[in-house]
Design a protein around this motif. Structure first.
Motif, PDB file in Angstrom:
ATOM      1  N   GLN A  96     -42.289 -25.265  18.772  1.00 30.07           N
ATOM      2  CA  GLN A  96     -41.081 -24.481  18.522  1.00 30.07           C
ATOM      3  C   GLN A  96     -41.250 -23.604  17.286  1.00 30.07           C
ATOM      4  OE1 GLN A  96     -37.898 -27.425  18.309  1.00 30.07           O
ATOM      5  NE2 GLN A  96     -37.338 -26.944  20.437  1.00 30.07           N
ATOM      6  N   ALA A  97     -40.475 -22.562  17.254  1.00 35.05           N
ATOM      7  CA  ALA A  97     -40.478 -21.687  16.083  1.00 35.05           C
ATOM      8  C   ALA A  97     -40.179 -22.505  14.833  1.00 35.05           C
ATOM      9  CB  ALA A  97     -39.445 -20.578  16.248  1.00 35.05           C
ATOM     10  N   LYS A 153     -43.817 -18.278  14.398  1.00 37.13           N
ATOM     11  CA  LYS A 153     -42.803 -17.422  14.999  1.00 37.13           C
ATOM     12  C   LYS A 153     -43.194 -17.117  16.433  1.00 37.13           C
ATOM     13  CE  LYS A 153     -42.298 -15.048  10.530  1.00 37.13           C
ATOM     14  NZ  LYS A 153     -42.357 -13.732   9.848  1.00 37.13           N
ATOM     15  N   PRO A 154     -42.229 -16.774  17.273  1.00 36.34           N
ATOM     16  CA  PRO A 154     -42.573 -16.422  18.662  1.00 36.34           C
ATOM     17  C   PRO A 154     -43.622 -15.304  18.741  1.00 36.34           C
ATOM     18  CG  PRO A 154     -40.229 -16.775  18.472  1.00 36.34           C
ATOM     19  CD  PRO A 154     -40.778 -16.832  17.062  1.00 36.34           C
ATOM     20  N   SER A 185     -42.223 -21.214  21.040  1.00 35.48           N
ATOM     21  CA  SER A 185     -40.942 -21.028  21.718  1.00 35.48           C
ATOM     22  C   SER A 185     -39.839 -20.770  20.695  1.00 35.48           C
ATOM     23  CB  SER A 185     -40.604 -22.247  22.559  1.00 35.48           C
ATOM     24  OG  SER A 185     -40.460 -23.379  21.722  1.00 35.48           O
ATOM     25  N   SER A 186     -38.871 -19.974  21.103  1.00 37.79           N
ATOM     26  CA  SER A 186     -37.773 -19.630  20.185  1.00 37.79           C
ATOM     27  C   SER A 186     -36.612 -20.597  20.295  1.00 37.79           C
ATOM     28  CB  SER A 186     -37.294 -18.207  20.462  1.00 37.79           C
ATOM     29  OG  SER A 186     -36.892 -18.103  21.806  1.00 37.79           O
TER      30      SER A 186
END
Length: 129
Positions: free
Chosen positions: A13-14, A89-90, A128-129
């Protein structure tokens, strides 16, 4: 035969972290700078970070500076380079490649892809955001 094998990619995840590794073989007694590059879908491959043989010189792309750290372990023939990636970050999503530059002196690390003669197969990093 020189071989570079990346590992450590994955889905996070971000805001998370990953550490990529690049193990080099077939390089006994040779000195070389190492670089990390990445290629996102539909984009050109771009420079991420580089480190000299001695480890004293490093270089980072502006977009990763302060978040990524490149390091290496040459001791006992380990020949491994790492890329610690924090605050992901994405837009960091890409296939990450390591590469070796045998023409560099001990304290030189280039950001130019044309310097690098050997490349790994890449490892996928997805944020992933």
């Amino acid at each position: 035969q020189v071989q570079l094998v990346e590992s450590g990619g994955g889905l996070v995840q971000a805001g998370g972290s990953l550490r990529l590794s690049c193990a080099a073989s077939g390089l006994t007694s040779r000195r070389y700078a190492m670089g990390w590059f990445r290629q996102a879908p539909g984009k050109e491959r771009e420079f991420v970070a580089a480190i000299s043989w001695s480890g004293d010189s490093t270089d980072y792309a502006d977009v990763v500076k302060g978040r990524f750290t490149i390091s290496r372990d040459n001791a006992n023939g380990k020949n491994t380079v790492y890329l610690q990636m924090n605050s992901l970050k994405p837009e960091d999503t890409a296939v990450y490649y390591c590469a070796a530059d045998f023409r560099a002196n001990s304290d030189y690390a280039s950001r130019f892809q044309s310097r690098y003669e050997y490349w790994g197969q890449g490892t996928q990093v997805t944020i992933s955001s």
